[in-house]
Design a protein around this motif. Structure first.
Motif, mmCIF file in Angstrom:
data_model
loop_
_atom_site.group_PDB
_atom_site.id
_atom_site.type_symbol
_atom_site.label_atom_id
_atom_site.label_comp_id
_atom_site.label_asym_id
_atom_site.label_seq_id
_atom_site.Cartn_x
_atom_site.Cartn_y
_atom_site.Cartn_z
ATOM 1 N N ASP A 63 0.861 -1.178 0.000
ATOM 2 C CA ASP A 63 0.000 0.000 0.000
ATOM 3 C C ASP A 63 0.905 1.238 0.000
ATOM 4 O O ASP A 63 1.374 1.678 1.052
ATOM 5 C CB ASP A 63 -0.911 -0.012 1.227
ATOM 6 N N LEU A 64 1.158 1.773 -1.195
ATOM 7 C CA LEU A 64 2.051 2.925 -1.312
ATOM 8 C C LEU A 64 1.445 4.174 -0.673
ATOM 9 O O LEU A 64 2.172 5.011 -0.144
ATOM 10 C CB LEU A 64 2.405 3.186 -2.771
ATOM 11 N N GLN A 65 0.138 4.279 -0.713
ATOM 12 C CA GLN A 65 -0.504 5.455 -0.124
ATOM 13 C C GLN A 65 -0.343 5.459 1.397
ATOM 14 O O GLN A 65 0.009 6.468 1.987
ATOM 15 C CB GLN A 65 -1.980 5.501 -0.502
ATOM 16 N N ALA A 66 -0.603 4.321 2.037
ATOM 17 C CA ALA A 66 -0.465 4.214 3.491
ATOM 18 C C ALA A 66 0.974 3.896 3.905
ATOM 19 O O ALA A 66 1.296 3.896 5.091
ATOM 20 C CB ALA A 66 -1.405 3.136 4.036
ATOM 21 N N ARG A 67 1.822 3.577 2.911
ATOM 22 C CA ARG A 67 3.222 3.224 3.142
ATOM 23 C C ARG A 67 3.374 2.014 4.064
ATOM 24 O O ARG A 67 4.116 2.031 5.042
ATOM 25 C CB ARG A 67 4.003 4.423 3.686
ATOM 26 N N ILE A 68 2.690 0.938 3.684
ATOM 27 C CA ILE A 68 2.728 -0.318 4.442
ATOM 28 C C ILE A 68 2.927 -1.485 3.471
ATOM 29 O O ILE A 68 2.310 -1.537 2.407
ATOM 30 C CB ILE A 68 1.399 -0.549 5.209
ATOM 31 N N ILE A 69 3.786 -2.422 3.860
ATOM 32 C CA ILE A 69 3.934 -3.682 3.131
ATOM 33 C C ILE A 69 3.452 -4.783 4.059
ATOM 34 O O ILE A 69 3.897 -4.887 5.199
ATOM 35 C CB ILE A 69 5.397 -3.964 2.736
ATOM 36 N N ASP A 70 2.554 -5.615 3.560
ATOM 37 C CA ASP A 70 2.039 -6.738 4.334
ATOM 38 C C ASP A 70 2.597 -8.023 3.735
ATOM 39 O O ASP A 70 2.146 -8.482 2.693
ATOM 40 C CB ASP A 70 0.509 -6.746 4.302
ATOM 41 N N PHE A 71 3.605 -8.575 4.387
ATOM 42 C CA PHE A 71 4.219 -9.800 3.892
ATOM 43 C C PHE A 71 3.371 -11.036 4.189
ATOM 44 O O PHE A 71 3.655 -12.113 3.688
ATOM 45 C CB PHE A 71 5.630 -9.980 4.479
ATOM 46 N N ARG A 72 2.319 -10.861 4.994
ATOM 47 C CA ARG A 72 1.444 -11.994 5.282
ATOM 48 C C ARG A 72 0.627 -12.310 4.037
ATOM 49 O O ARG A 72 -0.039 -11.445 3.495
ATOM 50 C CB ARG A 72 0.519 -11.664 6.454
ATOM 51 N N ASP A 73 0.680 -13.539 3.591
ATOM 52 C CA ASP A 73 -0.052 -13.948 2.395
ATOM 53 C C ASP A 73 -1.343 -14.633 2.828
ATOM 54 O O ASP A 73 -1.307 -15.723 3.394
ATOM 55 C CB ASP A 73 0.797 -14.898 1.557
ATOM 56 N N PRO A 74 -2.494 -13.998 2.573
ATOM 57 C CA PRO A 74 -3.759 -14.588 3.012
ATOM 58 C C PRO A 74 -4.063 -15.929 2.346
ATOM 59 O O PRO A 74 -4.844 -16.717 2.868
ATOM 60 C CB PRO A 74 -4.803 -13.535 2.628
ATOM 61 N N ALA A 75 -3.421 -16.212 1.207
ATOM 62 C CA ALA A 75 -3.668 -17.469 0.503
ATOM 63 C C ALA A 75 -2.878 -18.636 1.084
ATOM 64 O O ALA A 75 -3.120 -19.783 0.729
ATOM 65 C CB ALA A 75 -3.316 -17.305 -0.978
ATOM 66 N N LYS A 76 -1.936 -18.347 1.976
ATOM 67 C CA LYS A 76 -1.089 -19.412 2.524
ATOM 68 C C LYS A 76 -1.364 -19.588 4.019
ATOM 69 O O LYS A 76 -1.601 -18.613 4.720
ATOM 70 C CB LYS A 76 0.384 -19.090 2.313
ATOM 71 N N THR A 91 13.344 5.980 1.528
ATOM 72 C CA THR A 91 14.223 5.400 0.503
ATOM 73 C C THR A 91 13.508 4.288 -0.251
ATOM 74 O O THR A 91 13.521 4.253 -1.484
ATOM 75 C CB THR A 91 15.514 4.849 1.153
ATOM 76 N N LEU A 92 12.886 3.392 0.486
ATOM 77 C CA LEU A 92 12.177 2.281 -0.139
ATOM 78 C C LEU A 92 10.962 2.779 -0.919
ATOM 79 O O LEU A 92 10.654 2.272 -1.995
ATOM 80 C CB LEU A 92 11.757 1.260 0.920
ATOM 81 N N TYR A 93 10.291 3.785 -0.393
ATOM 82 C CA TYR A 93 9.107 4.341 -1.056
ATOM 83 C C TYR A 93 9.442 4.809 -2.472
ATOM 84 O O TYR A 93 8.728 4.499 -3.428
ATOM 85 C CB TYR A 93 8.527 5.499 -0.234
ATOM 86 N N GLU A 94 10.544 5.542 -2.608
ATOM 87 C CA GLU A 94 10.936 6.047 -3.934
ATOM 88 C C GLU A 94 11.225 4.896 -4.892
ATOM 89 O O GLU A 94 10.829 4.943 -6.062
ATOM 90 C CB GLU A 94 12.144 6.984 -3.820
ATOM 91 N N ALA A 95 11.929 3.877 -4.433
ATOM 92 C CA ALA A 95 12.251 2.726 -5.284
ATOM 93 C C ALA A 95 10.989 1.956 -5.667
ATOM 94 O O ALA A 95 10.831 1.536 -6.823
ATOM 95 C CB ALA A 95 13.231 1.804 -4.565
ATOM 96 N N LEU A 96 10.074 1.771 -4.713
ATOM 97 C CA LEU A 96 8.841 1.039 -4.992
ATOM 98 C C LEU A 96 7.924 1.817 -5.930
ATOM 99 O O LEU A 96 7.259 1.232 -6.788
ATOM 100 C CB LEU A 96 8.103 0.693 -3.694
ATOM 101 N N LYS A 97 7.888 3.120 -5.767
ATOM 102 C CA LYS A 97 7.065 3.951 -6.640
ATOM 103 C C LYS A 97 7.522 3.798 -8.096
ATOM 104 O O LYS A 97 6.708 3.610 -8.998
ATOM 105 C CB LYS A 97 7.170 5.410 -6.183
ATOM 106 N N GLU A 98 8.828 3.839 -8.308
ATOM 107 C CA GLU A 98 9.378 3.666 -9.650
ATOM 108 C C GLU A 98 9.102 2.254 -10.180
ATOM 109 O O GLU A 98 8.703 2.076 -11.330
ATOM 110 C CB GLU A 98 10.879 3.941 -9.637
ATOM 111 N N ALA A 99 9.312 1.250 -9.335
ATOM 112 C CA ALA A 99 9.066 -0.137 -9.747
ATOM 113 C C ALA A 99 7.595 -0.357 -10.081
ATOM 114 O O ALA A 99 7.266 -1.084 -11.027
ATOM 115 C CB ALA A 99 9.510 -1.096 -8.642
#
Length: 190
Positions: A63-76, A91-99
């Motif tokens: 979630d780039l807007q909230a700036r959160i990464i959820d590594f929990r996979d609901p399918a697993k 730093t990570l935000y800028e790289a993720l935005k570009e990616a």
């Protein structure tokens, strides 16, 4: 329990390896597989996530807007290897935005329209170019945790960031990096 050599290596790598690989990642991050390698290493260093969690991370859990990464996979199903929900730093935000703008698949780490399934060769090559030996992608997870401990972050917060449900392993592995480690005990003695 890690011997003195293991502690020295962890300390050495936390000061040198993480920073050098971070610099290498930034220099490599322009296009193609090198972009995938750079995003992977930035995710490893800035989220302290395990390699497998990074390689299976989809954009639906970023979630780039909230700036959160959820590594929990609901399918697993939940396993002993905990997965964290971590904030995204600048730093990570800028790289993720570009990616995200360049994405071709649902996976955050991708190359040529496919999910990257292994980073072994690319990581080994980057480490060799940085003149480092004996490190693995997991070293970046240790580096992140060590930097947090050295900055005085509580062991409980580090455990949460790493996805651990208790602080036992964090205490055994990283407590000696805390600036106030045993200081209170020493103060009582004199």
């Amino acid at each position: 329990m890690r011997g003195l050599e293991g502690r020295f290596q962890l300390c050495y790598y936390s000061r040198i390896c993480g920073r050098v690989l971070f610099i290498v990642s930034r220099k490599l991050g322009c296009c193609g597989i090198r972009q995938a390698q750079a995003v992977n290493r930035l995710l490893a260093l800035h989220t302290a996530a395990r390699k497998s969690h990074i390689l299976t991370l989809t954009w639906s859990r970023v979630d780039l807007q909230a700036r959160i990464i959820d590594f929990r996979d609901p399918a697993k199903p939940r396993t002993k290897k905990g997965r964290a929900r971590v904030p995204i730093n600048d730093t990570l935000y800028e790289a993720l935005k570009e990616a995200y703008e360049l994405r071709e698949t649902e996976f955050v780490v991708e190359w040529a329209g496919d999910q990257v399934s292994s980073i072994k060769t690319g990581f080994r090559a980057a480490a060799k170019r940085a003149d480092l030996s004996g490190i693995t992608p997991h070293t970046l997870r240790h580096t992140a945790a060590t930097w947090m401990a050295q900055a005085g972050i509580s062991l409980w917060d580090i455990a949460g960031y790493l996805g651990h449900s208790n602080i036992k392993m964090v205490e055994e592995t990283y407590a000696h990096h805390c600036p106030d480690y045993l200081r209170t005990a020493a103060g009582v003695l004199g």
